[in-house]
Scaffold this motif. Structure first.
Motif, PDB file in Angstrom:
ATOM      1  N   ILE A  65     136.382 155.016  66.271  1.00  0.00           N
ATOM      2  CA  ILE A  65     137.491 154.741  67.185  1.00  0.00           C
ATOM      3  C   ILE A  65     137.498 153.271  67.564  1.00  0.00           C
ATOM      4  CG2 ILE A  65     138.481 155.269  69.446  1.00  0.00           C
ATOM      5  CD1 ILE A  65     136.969 157.976  69.298  1.00  0.00           C
ATOM      6  N   LEU A  66     138.661 152.649  67.467  1.00  0.00           N
ATOM      7  CA  LEU A  66     138.844 151.272  67.921  1.00  0.00           C
ATOM      8  C   LEU A  66     139.756 151.313  69.138  1.00  0.00           C
ATOM      9  CD1 LEU A  66     138.390 148.259  67.529  1.00  0.00           C
ATOM     10  CD2 LEU A  66     140.330 148.229  65.947  1.00  0.00           C
ATOM     11  N   LEU A  67     139.212 150.874  70.273  1.00  0.00           N
ATOM     12  CA  LEU A  67     139.934 150.901  71.548  1.00  0.00           C
ATOM     13  C   LEU A  67     140.179 149.476  72.012  1.00  0.00           C
ATOM     14  CD1 LEU A  67     140.951 152.055  74.263  1.00  0.00           C
ATOM     15  CD2 LEU A  67     138.558 152.357  74.939  1.00  0.00           C
ATOM     16  N   CYS A  68     141.430 149.167  72.292  1.00  0.00           N
ATOM     17  CA  CYS A  68     141.785 147.817  72.713  1.00  0.00           C
ATOM     18  C   CYS A  68     142.604 147.870  73.995  1.00  0.00           C
ATOM     19  CB  CYS A  68     142.575 147.114  71.607  1.00  0.00           C
ATOM     20  SG  CYS A  68     142.907 145.379  71.935  1.00  0.00           S
ATOM     21  N   GLY A  69     142.261 146.979  74.941  1.00  0.00           N
ATOM     22  CA  GLY A  69     143.014 146.911  76.183  1.00  0.00           C
ATOM     23  C   GLY A  69     142.570 145.712  76.999  1.00  0.00           C
ATOM     24  N   SER A  70     143.521 144.961  77.505  1.00  0.00           N
ATOM     25  CA  SER A  70     143.193 143.778  78.297  1.00  0.00           C
ATOM     26  C   SER A  70     142.700 144.180  79.682  1.00  0.00           C
ATOM     27  CB  SER A  70     144.422 142.879  78.415  1.00  0.00           C
ATOM     28  OG  SER A  70     145.486 143.587  79.034  1.00  0.00           O
ATOM     29  N   THR A  71     142.276 143.210  80.471  1.00  0.00           N
ATOM     30  CA  THR A  71     141.828 143.472  81.836  1.00  0.00           C
ATOM     31  C   THR A  71     142.911 144.200  82.621  1.00  0.00           C
ATOM     32  OG1 THR A  71     140.456 141.479  81.815  1.00  0.00           O
ATOM     33  CG2 THR A  71     141.023 142.402  83.960  1.00  0.00           C
ATOM     34  N   GLY A  72     142.529 145.308  83.259  1.00  0.00           N
ATOM     35  CA  GLY A  72     143.486 146.080  84.041  1.00  0.00           C
ATOM     36  C   GLY A  72     144.239 147.131  83.268  1.00  0.00           C
ATOM     37  N   SER A  73     143.901 147.302  81.998  1.00  0.00           N
ATOM     38  CA  SER A  73     144.616 148.273  81.156  1.00  0.00           C
ATOM     39  C   SER A  73     144.094 149.695  81.321  1.00  0.00           C
ATOM     40  CB  SER A  73     144.503 147.872  79.689  1.00  0.00           C
ATOM     41  OG  SER A  73     143.154 147.956  79.252  1.00  0.00           O
ATOM     42  N   GLY A  74     142.886 149.834  81.874  1.00  0.00           N
ATOM     43  CA  GLY A  74     142.263 151.149  81.976  1.00  0.00           C
ATOM     44  C   GLY A  74     141.305 151.430  80.838  1.00  0.00           C
TER      45      GLY A  74
ATOM     46  N   THR B 116     138.045 150.609  80.416  1.00  0.00           N
ATOM     47  CA  THR B 116     136.746 151.123  80.860  1.00  0.00           C
ATOM     48  C   THR B 116     136.874 152.556  81.359  1.00  0.00           C
ATOM     49  OG1 THR B 116     136.017 148.902  81.462  1.00  0.00           O
ATOM     50  CG2 THR B 116     134.803 150.750  82.415  1.00  0.00           C
ATOM     51  N   TYR B 117     137.951 152.848  82.055  1.00  0.00           N
ATOM     52  CA  TYR B 117     138.228 154.189  82.545  1.00  0.00           C
ATOM     53  C   TYR B 117     138.298 155.164  81.369  1.00  0.00           C
ATOM     54  CZ  TYR B 117     140.412 157.573  85.771  1.00  0.00           C
ATOM     55  OH  TYR B 117     140.684 158.666  86.552  1.00  0.00           O
ATOM     56  N   ALA B 118     139.008 154.749  80.310  1.00  0.00           N
ATOM     57  CA  ALA B 118     139.123 155.587  79.116  1.00  0.00           C
ATOM     58  C   ALA B 118     137.759 155.796  78.459  1.00  0.00           C
ATOM     59  CB  ALA B 118     140.093 154.950  78.120  1.00  0.00           C
ATOM     60  N   LEU B 119     136.945 154.742  78.417  1.00  0.00           N
ATOM     61  CA  LEU B 119     135.601 154.861  77.854  1.00  0.00           C
ATOM     62  C   LEU B 119     134.785 155.905  78.607  1.00  0.00           C
ATOM     63  CD1 LEU B 119     134.436 151.206  77.052  1.00  0.00           C
ATOM     64  CD2 LEU B 119     134.754 153.085  75.430  1.00  0.00           C
ATOM     65  N   LYS B 120     134.869 155.883  79.925  1.00  0.00           N
ATOM     66  CA  LYS B 120     134.099 156.848  80.713  1.00  0.00           C
ATOM     67  C   LYS B 120     134.621 158.270  80.517  1.00  0.00           C
ATOM     68  CE  LYS B 120     132.220 153.808  84.271  1.00  0.00           C
ATOM     69  NZ  LYS B 120     131.930 153.627  85.708  1.00  0.00           N
ATOM     70  N   TYR B 121     135.936 158.388  80.372  1.00  0.00           N
ATOM     71  CA  TYR B 121     136.532 159.704  80.112  1.00  0.00           C
ATOM     72  C   TYR B 121     135.991 160.282  78.806  1.00  0.00           C
ATOM     73  CZ  TYR B 121     140.182 163.124  78.949  1.00  0.00           C
ATOM     74  OH  TYR B 121     140.854 164.262  78.598  1.00  0.00           O
ATOM     75  N   ILE B 122     135.886 159.444  77.783  1.00  0.00           N
ATOM     76  CA  ILE B 122     135.369 159.887  76.488  1.00  0.00           C
ATOM     77  C   ILE B 122     133.859 160.095  76.543  1.00  0.00           C
ATOM     78  CG2 ILE B 122     135.061 159.239  74.071  1.00  0.00           C
ATOM     79  CD1 ILE B 122     137.718 157.651  74.326  1.00  0.00           C
TER      80      ILE B 122
ATOM     81  N   LEU C 256     134.323 151.448  69.400  1.00  0.00           N
ATOM     82  CA  LEU C 256     134.289 150.009  69.659  1.00  0.00           C
ATOM     83  C   LEU C 256     135.440 149.625  70.578  1.00  0.00           C
ATOM     84  CD1 LEU C 256     132.396 147.766  68.466  1.00  0.00           C
ATOM     85  CD2 LEU C 256     134.296 147.157  66.985  1.00  0.00           C
ATOM     86  N   ALA C 257     135.116 148.944  71.680  1.00  0.00           N
ATOM     87  CA  ALA C 257     136.136 148.548  72.647  1.00  0.00           C
ATOM     88  C   ALA C 257     136.192 147.030  72.770  1.00  0.00           C
ATOM     89  CB  ALA C 257     135.839 149.175  74.006  1.00  0.00           C
TER      90      ALA C 257
END
Length: 240
Positions: free
Chosen positions: A36-45, A47-53, A156-157
């Motif tokens: 999985i490749l996860l991309c998101g700028s600051t404030g995108s959520g 880290t929140y998504a990482l913890k959910y997974i 990878l985030a």
């Protein structure tokens, strides 16, 4: 006898279905569609998504190695054996790479599912000399190309996805692309290729998902009711 791991988990909820009044989980099975490749700028959520997974991986009996280059968002895990922060993230990559080699040399049908979760890969690469950058890109490429066969998967985030962070061809081994918030044009092109022009800025916790080359769908990351419980579940898995 080793407990079997469930490599199928939710990434979020289908936003179009949600707008029509029903909840449709968006699942992925890493055995079928690895990495999985996860991309998101600051404030995108992101880290929140990482913890959910991560919570789902933790309760599935998966072996988790968490590399947190910033060393901020997962600070509650800092006492755990399989948590690595700042420059120590290199040790996490080396450990999983060695596990890959060992499993290939000693094949078995009972491999415990293993996930290398790395937050801020691009930031880490920028902090090491060019020679070391190439060494770590090569190790990551090996995990991407060979990991599925021995039960090793990568999550990878990054804040900004860029082709320079990977060896040529390695990034094509990501079966799942998840982009949250306001994606740069470069990130949109890398994650969603021919559909990049359709990607629009999204609020925190909202974004786009593409699995195994299928059409891109809009995704929402569900709310975590009690973050302290989520952190505890993740911590227990990392410290076992």
């Amino acid at each position: 006898m080793m407990m079997k791991c469930n490599t199928s988990f939710n990434l979020g909820i289908d936003n179009k279905a949600l707008s029509r009044g029903f909840v449709l989980p968006l699942k992925v099975n890493c055995k079928k569609t690895p990495h999985i490749l996860l991309c998101g700028s600051t404030g995108s959520g992101k880290t929140y998504a990482l913890k959910y997974i991560l919570k789902q991986l933790a309760i599935s009996n998966s072996l988790i190695y968490l590399c947190d280059y910033k060393g901020i968002d997962f600070i509650a895990m800092q006492e755990c054996e399989r948590y690595y922060k700042h420059q120590n993230v290199s040790e996490g990559v080396n450990t999983v790479f060695d596990l890959l080699q060992n499993r290939m040399e000693n094949p078995t049908l009972d491999n415990q599912a293993c996930f290398l979760v790395f937050d801020e890969w691009s930031g880490f690469l920028a902090s090491v000399p060019k020679k070391q950058q190439e060494e770590f890109k090569q190790k990551l490429a090996s995990i991407l190309m060979l990991g599925r066969g021995v039960g090793i998967f990568l999550l990878l985030a990054m804040q900004r996805c860029d082709t320079t962070n990977f060896l040529s061809g390695a990034r094509d081994n990501f079966g799942v692309a998840l982009g949250l918030g306001r994606l740069s044009k470069e990130s949109a092109r890398m994650l969603f290729s021919d559909e990049a022009d359709l990607i629009e800025p999204k609020p925190r916790g909202h974004g786009y998902l593409r699995v195994d080359g299928q059409p891109t769908v809009e995704i929402v990351i569900p709310k975590i009711r009690d973050m302290s419980i989520t952190d505890k579940v993740i911590k227990n898995a990392l410290c076992e």
